[in-house]
Scaffold this active site. Structure first.
Site, mmCIF file in Angstrom:
data_model
loop_
_atom_site.group_PDB
_atom_site.id
_atom_site.type_symbol
_atom_site.label_atom_id
_atom_site.label_comp_id
_atom_site.label_asym_id
_atom_site.label_seq_id
_atom_site.Cartn_x
_atom_site.Cartn_y
_atom_site.Cartn_z
ATOM 1 N N GLU A 1 0.672 -1.030 0.053
ATOM 2 C CA GLU A 1 0.094 -0.105 -0.021
ATOM 3 C C GLU A 1 0.825 1.251 0.078
ATOM 4 O O GLU A 1 0.950 2.104 1.077
ATOM 5 C CB GLU A 1 -0.886 0.013 1.226
ATOM 6 C CG GLU A 1 -1.929 -1.239 1.226
ATOM 7 C CD GLU A 1 -2.645 -1.404 2.492
ATOM 8 O OE1 GLU A 1 -2.212 -0.314 3.575
ATOM 9 O OE2 GLU A 1 -3.224 -2.315 2.956
ATOM 10 N N ARG B 1 3.866 20.040 5.836
ATOM 11 C CA ARG B 1 4.728 19.079 6.488
ATOM 12 C C ARG B 1 5.886 19.656 7.019
ATOM 13 O O ARG B 1 6.452 19.089 8.048
ATOM 14 C CB ARG B 1 5.361 18.049 5.266
ATOM 15 C CG ARG B 1 4.290 17.328 4.557
ATOM 16 C CD ARG B 1 4.662 16.513 3.515
ATOM 17 N NE ARG B 1 5.270 15.127 4.142
ATOM 18 C CZ ARG B 1 6.721 15.336 3.968
ATOM 19 N NH1 ARG B 1 7.391 16.053 3.546
ATOM 20 N NH2 ARG B 1 7.225 14.056 4.589
ATOM 21 N N CYS C 1 -0.299 34.000 9.591
ATOM 22 C CA CYS C 1 -0.138 34.822 10.735
ATOM 23 C C CYS C 1 0.451 33.874 11.917
ATOM 24 O O CYS C 1 -0.449 33.865 12.867
ATOM 25 C CB CYS C 1 -1.148 35.555 10.802
ATOM 26 S SG CYS C 1 -1.030 36.969 12.007
ATOM 27 N N GLU C 2 1.454 33.026 11.746
ATOM 28 C CA GLU C 2 2.015 32.563 12.870
ATOM 29 C C GLU C 2 3.323 31.886 12.375
ATOM 30 O O GLU C 2 3.533 32.048 11.031
ATOM 31 C CB GLU C 2 0.967 31.322 13.595
ATOM 32 C CG GLU C 2 0.759 30.310 12.445
ATOM 33 C CD GLU C 2 0.139 29.068 13.212
ATOM 34 O OE1 GLU C 2 0.631 28.053 13.355
ATOM 35 O OE2 GLU C 2 -1.250 29.263 13.320
ATOM 36 N N TYR D 1 1.025 14.176 0.545
ATOM 37 C CA TYR D 1 0.558 15.033 1.650
ATOM 38 C C TYR D 1 0.877 16.527 1.601
ATOM 39 O O TYR D 1 1.212 17.319 2.529
ATOM 40 C CB TYR D 1 1.352 14.362 2.979
ATOM 41 C CG TYR D 1 0.966 12.973 3.042
ATOM 42 C CD1 TYR D 1 -0.053 12.415 3.494
ATOM 43 C CD2 TYR D 1 2.017 12.023 2.751
ATOM 44 C CE1 TYR D 1 -0.367 11.005 3.449
ATOM 45 C CE2 TYR D 1 1.853 10.738 2.797
ATOM 46 C CZ TYR D 1 0.397 10.146 3.195
ATOM 47 O OH TYR D 1 0.319 8.804 3.359
#
Length: 406
Positions: free
Chosen positions: A265, A304, A334-335, A362
């Site tokens: 998989e 990621r 905004c961080e 991802y």
């Protein structure tokens, strides 16, 4: 050009001008290569590839997988319906849930997918509901720790995934009570595994357990093959892995008394290297401690690096021969929103086009509308043709499901 990149700079520039940035670009040729490499590595066994589509659910990529003979593994009803839209038949779909409401399992079974049972309560429910009328697989936890990041290891003893192999007697008791039709055993150890030994260690656990299930058709060894993030990265030697696992699997089948199917998989292995996230440098901020390259994207498009500490190689497409400088490459959220720290790149100027590599897995699938930002468009390049396979979001997409009760 970085050796991991197969698309040339002029085409990156052309696509960014046509579709804007940020932009996800996928190279179908790399998908074809990865599928071929996996298929070629397992000669002499009945091997099936089940694409773990949580890595990337773009329908165009899923259709490409299907055209190459790759089946699909899904973890939600949304993914299952997308697989059906991509042309998969229910018999080609495996549903591998993790603690989901049993109603989702019922929906998957009634749609014709094969369920991979991951807990004793679900196994009990499956027996009460279906008895021997519906087949299923059982996901065992082999209690083997392997992989490159603890957050993505799934086979160790503290993992939430699967039923511990230490509970095998309890599993067999439920199977016998309801006369369950167990057609396969499954395990998934983790991700970023480059050595055959880790797969073989987990496989031996599954092979030993399998001898207590007389009617198996399938052994599913999951995925987790290592891909290259940096130029010097070691990757899974697929040919060696294939030879070693094939040898072990053939010996198991001999002991078991008949030939079984061998499933894998892979998700990241098939699509990670095919993907690029194109962004524009917006502001170059000189600071006494750092020089920051701000870009027109952020963790809302590629989470990621912030979530896993993942490395993504970055190309300066616009100025590949520029004088090297050291930068922090940061996003517009905004961080704290850092793609790369102390990264040496050819001089980056405002407006330069940058390409983040290994963005096919991802990336978009974990993206969000955080800060009310639009998600990027996606383009697939395959067999010499570039096709827009997802348009860029608009304000309507942000508001589509909201109800204005004012």
């Amino acid at each position: 050009m970085h050796p991991l990149s197969t698309i040339n700079n002029p085409l990156f520039e052309e696509l960014s001008q046509q579709y804007g940035t940020p932009l996800y670009v996928y190279d179908g040729g790399i998908v074809r290569r990865q599928v071929h490499n996996l298929q070629a590595a397992f000669q002499g066994v009945d091997m099936h590839i089940k694409y773990a589509c949580k890595a990337n659910t773009n329908l165009a990529l899923m259709r490409l997988m299907r055209s190459l003979g790759v089946e699909v593994d899904v973890v939600s009803m949304g993914e299952m319906h997308m697989a059906l839209l991509a042309g998969y038949s229910p018999r080609q779909i495996t549903f591998t849930p993790s603690g989901v409401p049993f109603g989702e399992v019922r929906e998957a079974v009634e749609a014709g997918a094969t369920v991979n049972v991951d807990s004793l309560p679900l196994l009990e429910w499956f027996g009460q509901t279906y008895g021997s009328s519906k087949p299923c697989l059982i996901r065992l936890k082999p209690n083997v720790a392997a992989g490159g990041n603890f957050k993505i290891m799934t086979g160790h003893s503290d993992s939430k995934f699967g039923i511990s192999v230490d509970l095998l007697d309890e599993i067999l008791e439920i199977v016998k009570r309801y006369d369950l039709k167990i057609i396969g055993l499954h395990q998934h150890t983790g991700s970023d595994i480059k050595e055959a030994e880790a797969f073989l260690q987990a496989a031996e656990v599954i092979f030993k357990a399998a001898l207590r299930f007389p009617d198996l058709q399938i052994i599913d060894l999951g995925g987790g093959f290592k891909v290259a993030y940096k130029p010097e990265d070691a990757v899974t030697d697929m040919q060696h892995l294939g030879q070693e696992i094939t040898k072990g699997f053939q010996e198991f089948c001999k002991n078991y008394g008949r030939e079984l199917q061998l499933w894998f998989e892979p998700g990241k292995y098939l699509v990670s290297e095919c993907g690029y996230l194109l962004v524009r440098a917006t502001v170059i901020k000189e600071d006494p401690a750092r020089t920051f390259v701000h870009v027109d994207s952020g963790l809302n498009h590629l989470i990621r690096p912030m979530m896993y500490g993942a490395y993504h190689h970055i190309l300066n497409v616009s100025n590949p021969e520029g004088v090297p400088h050291t930068y922090n490459v940061v996003g517009y959220i905004c961080e704290t929103d850092t793609f790369a720290t102390d990264r040496t790149l050819p001089e980056v100027r405002p407006g330069d086009l940058l390409a983040f590599l290994n963005a096919g897995a991802y990336g978009f699938t974990m993206s969000s509308h955080y800060n009310a930002r639009y998600r990027p468009a996606e383009v697939l390049i395959d067999e010499g043709k570039a096709t827009l396979v997802r348009r860029r979001d608009t304000l309507d997409d942000l508001l589509r499901s909201q109800l204005d009760l004012a």
